[in-house]
Motif scaffolding. Structure first.
Motif, PDB file in Angstrom:
ATOM      1  N   THR A 227      16.053  30.601   6.336  1.00 59.41           N
ATOM      2  CA  THR A 227      16.401  29.175   6.184  1.00 59.41           C
ATOM      3  C   THR A 227      17.465  28.987   5.110  1.00 59.41           C
ATOM      4  N   ALA A 228      17.320  29.687   3.996  1.00 63.76           N
ATOM      5  CA  ALA A 228      18.295  29.571   2.911  1.00 63.76           C
ATOM      6  C   ALA A 228      19.676  30.053   3.353  1.00 63.76           C
ATOM      7  N   GLN A 229      19.741  31.186   4.026  1.00 61.78           N
ATOM      8  CA  GLN A 229      21.033  31.726   4.474  1.00 61.78           C
ATOM      9  C   GLN A 229      21.681  30.831   5.520  1.00 61.78           C
ATOM     10  N   THR A 230      20.864  30.250   6.400  1.00 57.54           N
ATOM     11  CA  THR A 230      21.396  29.334   7.418  1.00 57.54           C
ATOM     12  C   THR A 230      22.064  28.139   6.779  1.00 57.54           C
ATOM     13  N   HIS A 231      21.436  27.558   5.775  1.00 55.63           N
ATOM     14  CA  HIS A 231      22.003  26.363   5.134  1.00 55.63           C
ATOM     15  C   HIS A 231      23.171  26.718   4.218  1.00 55.63           C
ATOM     16  N   ALA A 232      23.131  27.884   3.626  1.00 59.85           N
ATOM     17  CA  ALA A 232      24.281  28.319   2.835  1.00 59.85           C
ATOM     18  C   ALA A 232      25.495  28.500   3.729  1.00 59.85           C
ATOM     19  N   SER A 233      25.283  29.029   4.921  1.00 54.68           N
ATOM     20  CA  SER A 233      26.370  29.221   5.877  1.00 54.68           C
ATOM     21  C   SER A 233      26.944  27.882   6.321  1.00 54.68           C
ATOM     22  N   LYS A 234      26.072  26.914   6.610  1.00 53.07           N
ATOM     23  CA  LYS A 234      26.533  25.580   7.021  1.00 53.07           C
ATOM     24  C   LYS A 234      27.368  24.917   5.926  1.00 53.07           C
ATOM     25  N   VAL A 261      12.033  24.099   2.572  1.00 52.78           N
ATOM     26  CA  VAL A 261      13.175  24.892   2.096  1.00 52.78           C
ATOM     27  C   VAL A 261      14.488  24.243   2.517  1.00 52.78           C
ATOM     28  N   GLU A 262      14.562  23.722   3.744  1.00 52.10           N
ATOM     29  CA  GLU A 262      15.772  23.038   4.215  1.00 52.10           C
ATOM     30  C   GLU A 262      16.164  21.906   3.271  1.00 52.10           C
ATOM     31  N   GLU A 263      15.196  21.068   2.930  1.00 53.76           N
ATOM     32  CA  GLU A 263      15.497  19.881   2.124  1.00 53.76           C
ATOM     33  C   GLU A 263      15.873  20.252   0.695  1.00 53.76           C
ATOM     34  N   ILE A 264      15.123  21.174   0.078  1.00 52.75           N
ATOM     35  CA  ILE A 264      15.386  21.507  -1.325  1.00 52.75           C
ATOM     36  C   ILE A 264      16.700  22.261  -1.471  1.00 52.75           C
ATOM     37  N   ILE A 265      16.933  23.242  -0.602  1.00 46.35           N
ATOM     38  CA  ILE A 265      18.178  24.001  -0.743  1.00 46.35           C
ATOM     39  C   ILE A 265      19.365  23.170  -0.277  1.00 46.35           C
ATOM     40  N   GLY A 266      19.122  22.256   0.669  1.00 43.00           N
ATOM     41  CA  GLY A 266      20.192  21.333   1.063  1.00 43.00           C
ATOM     42  C   GLY A 266      20.653  20.477  -0.104  1.00 43.00           C
TER      43      GLY A 266
END
Length: 363
Positions: A227-234, A261-266
């Motif tokens: 999840t973290a890598q996906t959002h970092a890529s976006k 994880v999506e919301e916090i790392i976003g």
């Protein structure tokens, strides 16, 4: 006038309690056993309940369980009256949600002090809840219309442009316009889904709706890392992401963990500049799994952390940003739903650290 329900199978004590409380201007209703008491509580919804522990058919613990499982009676303060208040009894009652104990025999003054303390505490809780609800209404009125209309205007404006000028537009211009529509649609879809999820979480928290997500004991390292890598890529910030995770077994829905994880790392990417590090790391002991997400962005004040709430965005007039403030409070609700804790520490202009703590499952 406050209404009190007395559940007591001793007729003499029941009459004595009713007389004392009536003289103190309480509206008193009575039940001679636990079964009748539960039904009366549902019908009358008193402000407080006095219940004997040792009763035939349904004892005080059974009454407490039944009331706490019903949304109409779940928050009513309950004081147990018992002649055998052992430590085990007290611990069991408190674990089930009892508010206080009075050991028989007790004086009128002891009874009235206990009732007064419970009612005052309940009034303070209701006052705080009312203030939070008023704040929520104000924030919804201030920010939600803007959040809904912004992507909707983007969709309407770009689609109107295509309809009227598509013949003169190049293929690359058409594709670019369609991508703009897609971005706006995704933003609108995410907002609506978050609003629905937040409403469901609030209903679960107040006991109005059961938890529908299937929770299981899951190993979390792969879910968090992906999840973290996906959002970092976006966010085009893969180089800024630092991950140091250990695996652990915790009880939670995989969908809910992903959402947290999506919301916090976003937020971590949104509120920090490109080129600054966003770190994810874990600390694990025998009892707890802790996930830390740290960014080096603009930070939050102590007051802002204390006032984290749905639809609230701090300093929006100074920082133009997309979003509706739901992410952090939704994550907090989900974490608490599974017996965990979410805490925030921040230094203005330097960093923000979010800690998510869950109880560990045994292997």
């Amino acid at each position: 006038m406050k209404r009190i329900l007395i559940i007591e199978d001793n007729p003499q004590l029941l009459e004595f309690l009713q007389e004392i409380l009536s003289l103190e201007n309480f509206d008193v209703i009575t039940a001679e056993n636990g079964v009748i008491g539960v039904e009366l509580a549902k019908q009358e919804q008193p402000d407080l309940i006095l219940s004997d522990v040792m009763m035939p058919e349904l004892d005080g613990f059974g009454v407490l369980k039944a009331l706490r499982q019903n949304s109409l009676t779940a928050t009513i303060p309950i004081i147990f009256l018992t002649a055998r208040a052992s430590r085990e009894d007290i611990r069991e009652g408190m674990d089930l949600g009892a508010d206080d104990y009075l050991s028989k025999p007790f004086s009128s003054s002891q009874l009235l002090r206990a009732i007064s303390a419970r009612i005052e505490k309940q009034e303070a809780i209701e006052k705080e809840s009312s203030a939070k609800l008023d704040g929520l209404r104000r924030n919804i009125a201030a920010f939600l219309p803007h959040e809904l209309l912004t992507p909707l205007h983007g969709i309407m404006g770009t689609s109107d442009l295509i309809l009227n000028y598509h013949e003169s537009m190049s293929p690359s211009e058409l594709v670019g316009s369609m991508r703009d529509i897609q971005d706006c649609s995704q933003r609108l879809n995410r907002l609506i889904r978050n609003f629905i999820m937040f409403s469901e979480l609030e209903a679960i928290a107040t006991g109005c709706q059961p938890l529908r997500e299937h929770s299981d004991s899951i190993e979390v390292e792969a879910i968090i890392g992906f999840t973290a890598q996906t959002h970092a890529s976006k966010a085009n910030r893969l180089k800024d992401l630092e991950i140091n995770l250990e695996d652990a077994l915790i009880k939670i829905s995989s969908n809910h963990l992903t959402k947290i994880v999506e919301e916090i790392i976003g937020n971590a990417f949104k509120f920090s500049l490109s080129g600054t590090t966003v770190r994810l790391f874990t600390k694990i002991d025998e009892q707890f799994f802790r996930l830390y997400i740290v960014d080096h962005g603009r930070g939050m004040t102590v007051e802002q952390i204390a006032n984290i709430g749905a639809y609230m965005q701090f300093e929006r007039r100074y920082y133009e940003q997309q979003g509706n403030g739901l992410g952090l409070i939704m994550s907090k609700r989900i974490v608490e739903l599974y017996g965990g804790e979410l805490s925030v520490e921040s230094i203005i202009g330097k960093e923000t650290s979010v800690c998510i703590k869950f109880p560990r499952c045994s292997n």
